[in-house]
Enzyme design. Structure first.
Site, PDB file in Angstrom:
ATOM      1  N   ASN A   9      -3.663  13.941   0.243  1.00 52.76           N
ATOM      2  CA  ASN A   9      -2.841  12.458  -0.207  1.00 52.76           C
ATOM      3  C   ASN A   9      -1.886  12.487   1.028  1.00 52.76           C
ATOM      4  O   ASN A   9      -1.198  12.642   0.510  1.00 52.76           O
ATOM      5  CB  ASN A   9      -3.036  12.321  -1.447  1.00 52.76           C
ATOM      6  CG  ASN A   9      -1.908  10.932  -1.709  1.00 52.76           C
ATOM      7  OD1 ASN A   9      -2.374  10.227   0.035  1.00 52.76           O
ATOM      8  ND2 ASN A   9      -1.589  10.656  -2.640  1.00 52.76           N
ATOM      9  N   LYS A  11       0.077  10.456   1.583  1.00 50.50           N
ATOM     10  CA  LYS A  11       0.622   9.237   1.229  1.00 50.50           C
ATOM     11  C   LYS A  11       1.815   8.439   2.669  1.00 50.50           C
ATOM     12  O   LYS A  11       0.898   8.541   3.635  1.00 50.50           O
ATOM     13  CB  LYS A  11       2.132   9.772  -0.155  1.00 50.50           C
ATOM     14  CG  LYS A  11       1.498  10.532  -0.973  1.00 50.50           C
ATOM     15  CD  LYS A  11       2.666  10.334  -2.554  1.00 50.50           C
ATOM     16  CE  LYS A  11       1.449  11.859  -3.206  1.00 50.50           C
ATOM     17  NZ  LYS A  11       1.622  11.576  -4.063  1.00 50.50           N
ATOM     18  N   HIS A  98      -4.399   4.922  -7.005  1.00 47.76           N
ATOM     19  CA  HIS A  98      -2.916   6.333  -7.511  1.00 47.76           C
ATOM     20  C   HIS A  98      -2.188   5.457  -8.111  1.00 47.76           C
ATOM     21  O   HIS A  98      -1.987   4.595  -9.063  1.00 47.76           O
ATOM     22  CB  HIS A  98      -2.607   6.201  -5.661  1.00 47.76           C
ATOM     23  CG  HIS A  98      -1.547   7.676  -6.564  1.00 47.76           C
ATOM     24  ND1 HIS A  98      -0.775   7.319  -6.656  1.00 47.76           N
ATOM     25  CD2 HIS A  98      -1.978   9.385  -6.106  1.00 47.76           C
ATOM     26  CE1 HIS A  98      -0.244   8.569  -6.138  1.00 47.76           C
ATOM     27  NE2 HIS A  98      -0.817   9.135  -6.427  1.00 47.76           N
ATOM     28  N   GLU A 100       0.791   5.647  -8.102  1.00 44.59           N
ATOM     29  CA  GLU A 100       1.780   4.902  -6.979  1.00 44.59           C
ATOM     30  C   GLU A 100       1.560   3.432  -6.502  1.00 44.59           C
ATOM     31  O   GLU A 100       2.527   2.401  -7.295  1.00 44.59           O
ATOM     32  CB  GLU A 100       2.062   5.389  -5.723  1.00 44.59           C
ATOM     33  CG  GLU A 100       3.082   7.295  -5.923  1.00 44.59           C
ATOM     34  CD  GLU A 100       3.146   7.885  -5.276  1.00 44.59           C
ATOM     35  OE1 GLU A 100       2.451   7.803  -4.355  1.00 44.59           O
ATOM     36  OE2 GLU A 100       3.318   9.041  -5.642  1.00 44.59           O
ATOM     37  N   GLU A 170      -4.108  12.298 -12.874  1.00 47.41           N
ATOM     38  CA  GLU A 170      -2.722  12.940 -12.047  1.00 47.41           C
ATOM     39  C   GLU A 170      -1.697  12.702 -13.447  1.00 47.41           C
ATOM     40  O   GLU A 170      -1.525  10.591 -13.718  1.00 47.41           O
ATOM     41  CB  GLU A 170      -2.700  11.973 -10.575  1.00 47.41           C
ATOM     42  CG  GLU A 170      -4.032  12.610  -9.925  1.00 47.41           C
ATOM     43  CD  GLU A 170      -3.318  11.813  -8.105  1.00 47.41           C
ATOM     44  OE1 GLU A 170      -3.192  13.555  -7.691  1.00 47.41           O
ATOM     45  OE2 GLU A 170      -2.993  11.252  -8.377  1.00 47.41           O
ATOM     46  N   GLY A 176       4.305  14.789  -7.890  1.00 47.89           N
ATOM     47  CA  GLY A 176       5.510  15.019  -6.496  1.00 47.89           C
ATOM     48  C   GLY A 176       7.032  15.428  -7.511  1.00 47.89           C
ATOM     49  O   GLY A 176       7.839  15.449  -6.547  1.00 47.89           O
ATOM     50  N   SER A 216       1.271  18.139  -8.585  1.00 48.14           N
ATOM     51  CA  SER A 216       2.504  19.837  -8.777  1.00 48.14           C
ATOM     52  C   SER A 216       1.523  20.244  -7.867  1.00 48.14           C
ATOM     53  O   SER A 216       1.684  21.557  -9.057  1.00 48.14           O
ATOM     54  CB  SER A 216       3.478  19.520  -9.107  1.00 48.14           C
ATOM     55  OG  SER A 216       4.433  18.444  -8.514  1.00 48.14           O
TER      56      SER A 216
HETATM   57  P1  PGA Z   1       1.875  15.730  -5.819  1.00 46.31           P
HETATM   58  O1  PGA Z   1       1.197  14.689  -5.880  1.00 46.31           O
HETATM   59  O2  PGA Z   1       0.798  16.553  -5.140  1.00 46.31           O
HETATM   60  O3  PGA Z   1       3.348  16.251  -4.670  1.00 46.31           O
HETATM   61  O4  PGA Z   1       2.471  16.029  -7.330  1.00 46.31           O
HETATM   62  C1  PGA Z   1      -0.023  14.472  -5.774  1.00 46.31           C
HETATM   63  C2  PGA Z   1      -0.260  12.911  -5.894  1.00 46.31           C
HETATM   64  O5  PGA Z   1       0.055  11.978  -6.081  1.00 46.31           O
HETATM   65  O6  PGA Z   1      -1.839  12.290  -5.531  1.00 46.31           O
END
Ligand code: PGA
Length: 253
Positions: A9, A11, A98, A100, A170, A176, A216
């Protein structure tokens, strides 16, 4: 047999040139190094889709995904992108719900039902995201929180639809942040998700659904996380922006 999947992803990152470079590197590394049967999905921003599609064309285990789709089929919704448009551009997966999107763009469990429906109607595989915030984890009510997300968004679908989904767990506190769920925490939740799906759709369907871990996930922890019986791969944010790291995660099974 459940499908192993690693989805990147991106983003809202990378210019056109950067995206093309990353994709070319990943295509070459995966061709040379991936020995297992793993489906790789690249989920760039919409504007990259066509360029990425050209570069992965011919790589049978690399697929194109989007990060979102509209909850409307078509019409006067400025700035939105529909599931049918994505399908027409060769997209085969779409991330839905997601955290976000839920947090910054107000996406509700009910809206996500509409998105999943449109994705399925257009032949896309939804990667449906669920996961709890930190306070819920600390309260110890994370399993109930996540299973409720699934119930509210997905339990109106019939068996034939549910079979086509991929689930991504997640934990929001791990996204992140560099703070990963332990492989045992991931396993516990994945098993709980599978059991919840089995309670509605039966064990055969639940046992065949791929459940990905995200938050992460990096080359140094992917092997441990992917070794758990109910973890079928990962949804990778930060580490999907580096070809070496992403490929190392893909080859971590
Ligand atoms: P990250 O994000 O690996 O940077 O923690 C995962 C995600 O949001 O899909």
């Amino acid at each position: 047999m459940r499908k192993k999947i690693v989805a990147g992803n991106w983003k809202m990152n990378l210019t056109q040139t950067e995206g093309q470079k990353l994709t070319s590197e990943i295509v070459n590394m995966i061709k040379d190094e991936s020995t297992q049967d793993v489906s790789v999905v690249l989920n760039p921003p919409f504007v990259h889709l066509q360029g990425v599609q050209k570069l992965i064309d011919g790589a049978s285990n690399i697929h194109l995904g989007a990060q979102n789709c509209s909850d409307k089929a078509s019409g006067a919704y400025t700035g939105e992108v529909s599931a049918s448009m994505l399908a027409s551009f060769g997209v085969s997966y779409v991330i839905i719900g997601h955290s976000e999107r839920r947090e910054y763009f107000g996406e509700t469990n009910a809206m996500l039902t509409d998105k999943v429906k449109l994705a399925l109607e257009n032949g896309l595989t939804p990667i449906f995201c669920c996961g709890e915030p930190l306070d819920i984890r600390e309260d110890g009510t994370h399993l109930a929180y996540v299973t409720n997300q699934l119930t509210e968004s997905l339990f109106g679908f019939g068996e034939e639809d549910i079979k086509k989904l991929v689930i991504a767990y997640e934990p929001i506190w791990a996204i992140g942040t560099g703070k990963t769920a332990s492989s045992d925490q991931a396993q516990e939740m994945h098993a709980g998700i599978r059991e919840h799906l089995a309670s509605k759709y039966g064990t055969e369907i639940a046992d065949n659904l791929s459940i990905l871990y995200g938050g992460s996930c990096k080359p140094d922890n992917a092997k441990d996380i992917f070794s758990k019986p109910d973890v079928d791969g990962g949804l990778i944010g930060g580490a999907s922006l580096k070809s070496r790291d992403f490929t190392d995660i893909v080859t971590s099974f």
